[in-house]
Design a protein around this motif. Structure first.
Motif, mmCIF file in Angstrom:
data_model
loop_
_atom_site.group_PDB
_atom_site.id
_atom_site.type_symbol
_atom_site.label_atom_id
_atom_site.label_comp_id
_atom_site.label_asym_id
_atom_site.label_seq_id
_atom_site.Cartn_x
_atom_site.Cartn_y
_atom_site.Cartn_z
ATOM 1 N N LEU A 68 8.537 3.731 4.967
ATOM 2 C CA LEU A 68 9.355 4.745 4.297
ATOM 3 C C LEU A 68 8.469 5.805 3.666
ATOM 4 O O LEU A 68 7.381 5.511 3.182
ATOM 5 N N HIS A 69 8.956 7.042 3.664
ATOM 6 C CA HIS A 69 8.220 8.096 2.971
ATOM 7 C C HIS A 69 9.191 9.092 2.342
ATOM 8 O O HIS A 69 10.313 9.258 2.796
ATOM 9 N N GLN A 70 8.706 9.709 1.268
ATOM 10 C CA GLN A 70 9.479 10.739 0.567
ATOM 11 C C GLN A 70 8.581 11.955 0.372
ATOM 12 O O GLN A 70 7.358 11.820 0.226
ATOM 13 N N LEU B 28 1.178 22.877 5.344
ATOM 14 C CA LEU B 28 2.148 23.646 6.124
ATOM 15 C C LEU B 28 3.502 23.702 5.413
ATOM 16 O O LEU B 28 4.135 24.767 5.340
ATOM 17 N N THR B 29 3.932 22.565 4.869
ATOM 18 C CA THR B 29 5.235 22.513 4.194
ATOM 19 C C THR B 29 5.102 22.659 2.673
ATOM 20 O O THR B 29 6.105 22.764 1.976
ATOM 21 N N ARG B 30 3.839 22.618 2.194
ATOM 22 C CA ARG B 30 3.558 22.661 0.750
ATOM 23 C C ARG B 30 4.298 21.545 0.012
ATOM 24 O O ARG B 30 4.890 21.755 -1.043
ATOM 25 N N GLN B 31 4.264 20.390 0.613
ATOM 26 C CA GLN B 31 4.946 19.224 0.046
ATOM 27 C C GLN B 31 3.953 18.073 -0.098
ATOM 28 O O GLN B 31 3.053 17.897 0.730
ATOM 29 N N TYR B 32 4.163 17.302 -1.157
ATOM 30 C CA TYR B 32 3.408 16.056 -1.335
ATOM 31 C C TYR B 32 4.233 14.940 -0.717
ATOM 32 O O TYR B 32 5.459 14.887 -0.887
ATOM 33 N N ARG B 33 3.559 14.059 -0.001
ATOM 34 C CA ARG B 33 4.260 12.958 0.653
ATOM 35 C C ARG B 33 3.752 11.623 0.113
ATOM 36 O O ARG B 33 2.556 11.404 0.022
ATOM 37 N N THR C 139 0.829 -1.211 0.000
ATOM 38 C CA THR C 139 0.000 0.000 0.000
ATOM 39 C C THR C 139 0.863 1.260 0.000
ATOM 40 O O THR C 139 1.810 1.379 0.787
ATOM 41 N N TYR C 140 0.524 2.173 -0.898
ATOM 42 C CA TYR C 140 1.131 3.510 -0.931
ATOM 43 C C TYR C 140 0.085 4.517 -0.465
ATOM 44 O O TYR C 140 -1.092 4.392 -0.818
ATOM 45 N N SER C 141 0.502 5.519 0.276
ATOM 46 C CA SER C 141 -0.401 6.620 0.608
ATOM 47 C C SER C 141 0.171 7.920 0.038
ATOM 48 O O SER C 141 1.366 8.200 0.183
#
Length: 198
Positions: free
Chosen positions: A109-111, A96-101, A88-90
């Motif tokens: 693990l996450h990027q 707040l950070t204007r980032q996609y995770r 599974t990927y989320s």
């Protein structure tokens, strides 16, 4: 009602159903031996429609599930399913950070990415997913198996209100067909061979 008119009305009713083809293409599938067992790599081609992009940008987490199966044909009964794995990927957006995770089930693990395009590019490239661990006795080298892989958006993991609106809604339908192929498992590298390569 005239027969010709009835024919066209029926056709119009079935056009949306016939149009529900796979929105995700699966390509370059490779099952190969690795140090920890047999690993799977593949590429996926897809885009999020405006509805899904908007949902992510407003804080809705989208869950994508990779399903892998391996079975052996039996002439006297249904095929025997030997291996069944899911990953599974989320995909989420943090205002707040204007980032996609993008997070995976592989060790949590996450990027983070500045754009949705970059996050989807990583999601679209599966590399070295261990689907058969070393020492697994359910499969044997040299035998021929039927392998299958798919990627799908899992609406059952959406928040409850979204699950209800997503049912039967094509905007929330994003999945590939099962990609199937015949796979013969080569022998895994021996520990001594791996040490020599290093």
């Amino acid at each position: 009602m005239p027969e010709r008119l009835r024919h066209w009305l029926l056709l119009l009713l079935f056009i949306p159903v016939l149009g529900w083809t796979a929105e995700i293409d699966v390509a370059n599938v490779q099952l190969s031996p690795g140090d920890d067992g047999y690993v799977l790599s593949a590429d996926f081609r897809f885009e999020l429609n405006p509805r899904l992009e908007e949902a992510v940008s407003k804080g809705v987490v989208l869950y994508f599930v990779l399903d892998y199966e391996m079975s052996k044909a039996r002439w006297y009964w249904l095929d025997e399913k030997l291996v069944s794995r899911s990953l599974t990927y989320s995909l989420s957006y943090h205002a707040l950070t204007r980032q996609y995770r993008l997070s995976t089930g592989m060790g949590g693990l996450h990027q983070s990415f500045p754009t949705l395009t970059e996050a989807l590019a990583v999601l679209a490239r599966l590399r070295n997913w261990v689907v058969i661990e070393k020492g697994d006795k359910t499969v044997r080298t040299g035998e021929l198996y039927l392998a299958a892989l798919r990627l799908r958006l899992d609406i059952t993991q959406l928040p409850r209100p979204f699950q209800i609106s997503a049912l039967g809604n094509k905007d929330w339908s994003l999945a590939s067909d099962w990609k199937t192929w015949q796979a013969a498992l080569p022998a895994l590298p021996s520990p001594t061979a791996s040490a020599e390569v290093k």
